[in-house]
Design a protein around this motif. Sequence first.
Motif, PDB file in Angstrom:
ATOM      1  N   ARG A 139       0.834  -1.200   0.000  1.00 15.92           N
ATOM      2  CA  ARG A 139       0.000   0.000   0.000  1.00 15.92           C
ATOM      3  C   ARG A 139       0.874   1.257   0.000  1.00 15.92           C
ATOM      4  O   ARG A 139       0.595   2.217  -0.715  1.00 15.92           O
ATOM      5  N   GLU A 143       0.982   4.127  -2.888  1.00 20.66           N
ATOM      6  CA  GLU A 143       0.805   5.545  -2.577  1.00 20.66           C
ATOM      7  C   GLU A 143       1.921   6.379  -3.191  1.00 20.66           C
ATOM      8  O   GLU A 143       1.672   7.465  -3.746  1.00 20.66           O
ATOM      9  N   HIS A 180      -5.479  -3.634  -3.152  1.00 19.78           N
ATOM     10  CA  HIS A 180      -5.371  -2.177  -3.134  1.00 19.78           C
ATOM     11  C   HIS A 180      -5.871  -1.603  -4.463  1.00 19.78           C
ATOM     12  O   HIS A 180      -5.298  -0.663  -5.019  1.00 19.78           O
TER      13      HIS A 180
END
Length: 275
Positions: A139, A143, A180
């Motif tokens: 994750r 990002e 995700h």
Amino acid sequence: MPLYDLHTHTENSLDSHQPIAGLCHAAVEHGLAGIAVTDHSDTPFIRSTNLPQRLLHCMDQIEEMALQYGEALEILRGIELGEQIWAKNEAQEVLQLAEYDVVLGSQHGFLREGNVIYYSAENFDGAHYTDRQLDAFLRRYLENELETAQTGDYDILTHLDCPMRYINGKYRRNRDILLHADLIEQILQTVILRNKTLEVNTSGLSGACGTRMPQDAILRRYVELGGNKISIGSDAHICTGVAVGFEQTVALIQQYGITGQTVYRRRKPIFVPFD
């Protein structure tokens, strides 16, 4: 079929010992119309890695090879601009070193804690991290990839799910990056809205991972969202990696309704039909 390999590395990348001549010879042997030489520029480390000198040397080598091969092979001046979200001034410095044809934007799994940037290869090691920790790492990686897609100076966003070639390839952890999907969706939408190109990276086909980057489900979703600009890159660090898996990759892309690849000259996109 006039194919281009838009992601290759020479001895001017710290993780390669491949002379440019071998890459060019391999490209001709595979019948490619052209290659882009895109040596690494991990911008937070340009001082410690003597990066400007290495890139300028690469540009000189490209010019020499272009004269040698003439119309037999188009050799594009490229760069892989890595981790630029943490070193924007340095990235601009590197971009001003030469007149590039194509700029790749990438993340490799570096993480930042405060002002410290470090390579997180240990995060891929199944012997030391739980599934939850690996998912948390993925994750954070995505990002960073989203920030690169949104704010980076690049033409092609490369190997979107790069860590999977280690997590599921080398270490066989069987994690699912689609957990995700919200971040992946934002990344794909950003590439489309910014009129950039998504790379299909074939390097995983010859390794333990056995898949392209991004994986087929992500590529399919990119097309469903309206994405139509695709490049193909082998990410070759040795001459035998040039154009690996290109034939089957083109067949897959055509199944999704994409009829050609996007090539760059002087950072301007040019559509090159497969047939």
